[in-house]
Design a protein around this motif. Structure first.
Motif, PDB file in Angstrom:
ATOM      1  N   LEU A  38      46.160  69.752 147.403  1.00 28.50           N
ATOM      2  CA  LEU A  38      45.752  68.349 147.337  1.00 28.50           C
ATOM      3  C   LEU A  38      45.208  67.958 145.971  1.00 28.50           C
ATOM      4  CD1 LEU A  38      44.029  67.885 150.814  1.00 28.50           C
ATOM      5  CD2 LEU A  38      46.335  67.246 150.137  1.00 28.50           C
ATOM      6  N   ASP A  39      44.854  68.950 145.134  1.00 29.89           N
ATOM      7  CA  ASP A  39      44.342  68.566 143.813  1.00 29.89           C
ATOM      8  C   ASP A  39      45.411  67.901 142.963  1.00 29.89           C
ATOM      9  OD1 ASP A  39      45.954  70.632 142.972  1.00 29.89           O
ATOM     10  OD2 ASP A  39      44.343  71.860 142.153  1.00 29.89           O
ATOM     11  N   ALA A  40      46.711  68.159 143.279  1.00 31.42           N
ATOM     12  CA  ALA A  40      47.794  67.541 142.524  1.00 31.42           C
ATOM     13  C   ALA A  40      47.841  66.033 142.735  1.00 31.42           C
ATOM     14  CB  ALA A  40      49.132  68.162 142.924  1.00 31.42           C
ATOM     15  N   ILE A  41      47.338  65.560 143.872  1.00 28.77           N
ATOM     16  CA  ILE A  41      47.378  64.119 144.138  1.00 28.77           C
ATOM     17  C   ILE A  41      46.607  63.355 143.079  1.00 28.77           C
ATOM     18  CG2 ILE A  41      46.672  62.316 145.758  1.00 28.77           C
ATOM     19  CD1 ILE A  41      47.165  64.286 148.008  1.00 28.77           C
ATOM     20  N   TYR A  42      45.447  63.864 142.720  1.00 27.84           N
ATOM     21  CA  TYR A  42      44.628  63.168 141.716  1.00 27.84           C
ATOM     22  C   TYR A  42      44.927  63.641 140.307  1.00 27.84           C
ATOM     23  CZ  TYR A  42      40.489  61.790 139.058  1.00 27.84           C
ATOM     24  OH  TYR A  42      39.650  61.282 138.103  1.00 27.84           O
ATOM     25  N   LEU A  43      44.863  64.972 140.093  1.00 25.96           N
ATOM     26  CA  LEU A  43      44.980  65.496 138.738  1.00 25.96           C
ATOM     27  C   LEU A  43      46.368  65.345 138.152  1.00 25.96           C
ATOM     28  CD1 LEU A  43      42.886  68.800 138.998  1.00 25.96           C
ATOM     29  CD2 LEU A  43      42.239  66.679 137.881  1.00 25.96           C
ATOM     30  N   ARG A  44      47.413  65.459 138.972  1.00 30.89           N
ATOM     31  CA  ARG A  44      48.773  65.490 138.435  1.00 30.89           C
ATOM     32  C   ARG A  44      49.622  64.294 138.831  1.00 30.89           C
ATOM     33  NH1 ARG A  44      48.645  71.349 140.249  1.00 30.89           N
ATOM     34  NH2 ARG A  44      47.693  72.418 138.506  1.00 30.89           N
ATOM     35  N   LEU A  45      49.051  63.401 139.644  1.00 30.39           N
ATOM     36  CA  LEU A  45      49.813  62.202 140.001  1.00 30.39           C
ATOM     37  C   LEU A  45      49.060  60.932 139.623  1.00 30.39           C
ATOM     38  CD1 LEU A  45      51.380  63.178 143.459  1.00 30.39           C
ATOM     39  CD2 LEU A  45      52.581  62.722 141.318  1.00 30.39           C
ATOM     40  N   LEU A  46      47.872  60.736 140.201  1.00 32.83           N
ATOM     41  CA  LEU A  46      47.159  59.482 139.980  1.00 32.83           C
ATOM     42  C   LEU A  46      46.683  59.339 138.533  1.00 32.83           C
ATOM     43  CD1 LEU A  46      45.076  59.176 143.277  1.00 32.83           C
ATOM     44  CD2 LEU A  46      47.215  58.053 142.678  1.00 32.83           C
ATOM     45  N   VAL A  47      46.022  60.369 138.013  1.00 32.40           N
ATOM     46  CA  VAL A  47      45.501  60.285 136.639  1.00 32.40           C
ATOM     47  C   VAL A  47      46.628  60.137 135.616  1.00 32.40           C
ATOM     48  CG1 VAL A  47      44.273  61.560 134.841  1.00 32.40           C
ATOM     49  CG2 VAL A  47      43.335  61.456 137.143  1.00 32.40           C
ATOM     50  N   PRO A  48      47.672  60.979 135.636  1.00 35.87           N
ATOM     51  CA  PRO A  48      48.768  60.774 134.675  1.00 35.87           C
ATOM     52  C   PRO A  48      49.465  59.429 134.843  1.00 35.87           C
ATOM     53  CG  PRO A  48      48.894  62.966 135.618  1.00 35.87           C
ATOM     54  CD  PRO A  48      47.875  62.212 136.414  1.00 35.87           C
ATOM     55  N   ALA A  49      49.594  58.927 136.088  1.00 35.24           N
ATOM     56  CA  ALA A  49      50.251  57.637 136.298  1.00 35.24           C
ATOM     57  C   ALA A  49      49.445  56.508 135.671  1.00 35.24           C
ATOM     58  CB  ALA A  49      50.446  57.393 137.790  1.00 35.24           C
ATOM     59  N   ILE A  50      48.123  56.546 135.832  1.00 36.15           N
ATOM     60  CA  ILE A  50      47.274  55.509 135.234  1.00 36.15           C
ATOM     61  C   ILE A  50      47.328  55.591 133.709  1.00 36.15           C
ATOM     62  CG2 ILE A  50      44.897  54.708 134.994  1.00 36.15           C
ATOM     63  CD1 ILE A  50      44.429  55.649 137.880  1.00 36.15           C
ATOM     64  N   ALA A  51      47.247  56.818 133.186  1.00 41.39           N
ATOM     65  CA  ALA A  51      47.313  56.996 131.735  1.00 41.39           C
ATOM     66  C   ALA A  51      48.674  56.561 131.191  1.00 41.39           C
ATOM     67  CB  ALA A  51      47.040  58.452 131.380  1.00 41.39           C
ATOM     68  N   ALA A  52      49.747  56.859 131.927  1.00 38.60           N
ATOM     69  CA  ALA A  52      51.079  56.469 131.482  1.00 38.60           C
ATOM     70  C   ALA A  52      51.233  54.952 131.470  1.00 38.60           C
ATOM     71  CB  ALA A  52      52.134  57.101 132.390  1.00 38.60           C
TER      72      ALA A  52
ATOM     73  N   LEU B 225      53.720  63.576 134.188  1.00 42.71           N
ATOM     74  CA  LEU B 225      53.917  63.346 135.620  1.00 42.71           C
ATOM     75  C   LEU B 225      54.904  64.334 136.234  1.00 42.71           C
ATOM     76  CD1 LEU B 225      54.160  59.455 135.890  1.00 42.71           C
ATOM     77  CD2 LEU B 225      52.577  60.906 137.145  1.00 42.71           C
ATOM     78  N   ARG B 226      55.650  65.036 135.364  1.00 45.24           N
ATOM     79  CA  ARG B 226      56.742  65.877 135.864  1.00 45.24           C
ATOM     80  C   ARG B 226      56.244  66.933 136.842  1.00 45.24           C
ATOM     81  NH1 ARG B 226      57.949  68.324 131.332  1.00 45.24           N
ATOM     82  NH2 ARG B 226      57.235  70.421 131.858  1.00 45.24           N
ATOM     83  N   ARG B 227      55.192  67.637 136.458  1.00 46.75           N
ATOM     84  CA  ARG B 227      54.690  68.714 137.318  1.00 46.75           C
ATOM     85  C   ARG B 227      54.149  68.168 138.633  1.00 46.75           C
ATOM     86  NH1 ARG B 227      50.031  73.174 135.736  1.00 46.75           N
ATOM     87  NH2 ARG B 227      50.151  74.380 137.680  1.00 46.75           N
TER      88      ARG B 227
END
Length: 564
Positions: free
Chosen positions: A138-152, A305-307
């Motif tokens: 579940l850490d991927a939801i925030y660290l690898r999806l939400l945060v990179p999406a907002i930064a992107a 976002l790839r990972r």
């Protein structure tokens, strides 16, 4: 089933927001700030180098060129990016780990509810997987999806604004392209990797469960000639896991190439566009370099976002497994009105175990006053242990009402852990001092044995209490019972499998320390039932007789029990 899947993520996101909301927003802000600082650093450096080179072509241009402001800006951006990256890592990971810790606590509390222990014993490997791999996914939801999406998104917006100041059409085109290509490639990768990620997660779960079964049951498997077959099945599962890993690696590589190609196309298109602007609108070379480098840096956050996209399937599966447990709010069971003198009141209570025909307890109505000593007798399977579990709150009545005081349950099996004697005792009272521990050991008749050990209370036990004899383990359980200090004791065959002398000593200590307490005892043995003043005779889940000491029926029922 499929209709419920879109909502599987809702309770997980709600838990993230409730336990880490502000920190997570701060982490996303810092991550976006770091990305923007990196883009600004690269663009400003390109502009500065180009402008300095052009200014150096003439003495007048070099004399009039201000090098201090751009160089100071570059240093400021570099330092800000470095410290921002450190702060972003600290904040985002602290927020994520805090949420996952809260989730583990929530699940532990859920599995401490009635009947949860039975489910845990039936499927320990699966539930252990929920507490480890599923929560970690579940850490991927925030660290690898939400945060990179907002930064992107922030990077796309900055790139669009910078190029839009040169030409609004160029800025709008870059912004639209970054969102369409960057997010589109991530969505395609997530969709392609979902089934593979699910296969990998399930294969890993089967592999771990199979390995645990192989290690724990290797003796039994060898005796029945199935050890080779189990090893072969484990090998096939490992091969499936390896194929899933290979497929995910291929997808990751393909997504990386896709973003690389997209980056080259972005740079090439921007180069052509700024070249046209330089030719027809007089755009300067420094501004062209700025635009080119901003476009180059703008796609980098999308590649992050790839990972997360590749792991989205695993995160979705974890959310689907854990989400239903998070939806169920902890609710207190309302107890019926009772008297202050009651230790246990049952009103028409019926218990049915899952997967079994018939009721384990059928329409039980019972009242036990505070301070009573009651023994429950009957044949195996009559419902004695279920009655104690109902009083302890470990099972829930399907019908009827239950009112019970807080109690301590001494089960048939002594649960000891691979830890020190001190920590095994402190399961009953985490705040107990060493003096209190020694008092409990003294009362249980185990003080001399523990003092004879070289490390005393620091002596470490093996798995399941290895290092203590059966009698010592039972005395340690008795010490925990005394240390707990509850006024209501539930005892399930407390001296079963003990030798006569040890059993007599344990019973004598139980009887002595039970003064003033309520005792509900399930037993087959006469020596245990003799400490009771009341006998409940059970048969097929029903109480068929309620006998008091001093009556002939009581003595007759006591005489039917075996001595040892």
């Amino acid at each position: 089933m499929n209709a419920k899947r879109p909502n599987d993520l809702t309770p997980v996101l709600a838990l993230f927001a409730r336990n880490g909301g502000r920190r997570m927003l701060l982490g996303a802000f810092l991550s976006t700030l770091v990305v923007l600082a990196g883009m600004a650093l690269l663009g400003t450096s390109g502009w500065f180098i180009t402008a300095t080179a052009l200014a150096g072509l003439t003495a007048a241009g070099l004399a009039g060129f201000n090098v201090f402001v751009p160089s100071a800006s570059i240093r400021l951006l570099a330092l800000g990016r470095t410290f921002g990256r450190y702060a972003e890592r600290v904040v985002t990971h602290d927020a994520t780990l805090g949420v996952l810790a809260a989730l583990r606590e929530r699940l532990f509390r859920g599995w401490a509810q009635p009947q949860a222990a039975r489910a845990l014993l039936r499927r320990p490997a699966r539930l252990l997987f929920r507490l480890t791999s599923d929560i970690d996914a579940l850490d991927a939801i925030y660290l690898r999806l939400l945060v990179p999406a907002i930064a992107a998104f922030g990077a796309a917006l900055l790139g669009g604004l910078v190029l839009g100041m040169m030409d609004w059409r160029l800025g709008l085109a870059l912004f639209a392209w970054l969102l369409a290509f960057g997010l589109g490639a991530a969505l395609v990768a997530a969709r392609a990797g979902r089934k593979v990620a699910l296969r990998r997660a399930r294969a890993l779960e089967r592999l771990r469960a199979g390995a645990i079964d192989l290690v724990a049951g290797q003796t039994d498997l060898a005796m029945v000639g199935r050890l080779g077959a189990q090893c072969e099945a484990l090998t096939h599962t490992d091969a499936r896991l390896a194929r899933a890993d290979d497929a995910l690696h291929r997808l990751d590589t393909g997504a990386g190439w896709t973003y690389a190609v997209g980056g080259h196309l972005t740079v090439a298109a921007t180069l052509l566009a700024v070249g046209a602007l330089a030719q027809y609108q007089g755009l300067g070379a420094p501004s062209a370099a700025l635009a080119l480098l901003i476009a180059l840096a703008a796609l980098e956050p999308f590649a992050a976002l790839r990972r997360g996209a590749i792991e989205a399937g695993r995160s979705w599966l974890a959310a689907r497994r854990l989400g239903p447990r998070l939806r169920d709010e902890d609710t207190a069971i309302a107890a019926p009105a009772g008297h202050d003198s009651d230790a246990l009141c049952l009103y028409g209570a019926t218990v049915v175990h899952a997967g079994r025909d018939g009721a384990a307890l059928h329409d039980i109505t019972l009242r036990i006053d505070a301070g009573e000593r009651v023994a429950v007798i009957g044949a195996s399977g009559a419902g004695k242990s279920t009655l104690l579990a109902l009083a302890a709150g470990e099972v829930v009545a399907q019908s009827g009402e239950v009112l019970a005081r807080p109690c301590t349950w001494l089960t048939q099996r002594t649960e000891l852990f691979q830890d020190s004697l001190r920590d095994n005792l402190r399961l009953a009272d985490p705040g107990a001092s060493d003096e209190q521990l020694w008092d409990a050991l003294r009362a249980a008749g185990l003080e001399a044995d523990v003092r004879a050990l070289a490390q005393g209370l620091d002596t470490r036990l093996g798995e399941g209490g290895l290092g203590l004899s059966g009698g010592q383990s039972r005395r340690l359980a008795l010490a925990r019972l005394l240390l707990r200090g509850a006024d209501f004791w539930l005892l399930d065959e407390p001296t079963e499998a003990l030798d006569g002398a040890t059993a007599s000593d344990v019973l004598a200590r139980l009887a002595r320390h039970a003064a003033g307490r309520t005792v509900l005892l399930a037993t087959h043995l006469r020596r245990e039932a003799e400490i009771a003043d009341r006998l409940l005779v059970m048969n097929k889940g029903c109480i068929v007789a309620d006998l008091r000491r001093g009556t002939r029926e009581f003595d007759t029922a006591l005489g039917t029990l075996r001595r040892h």
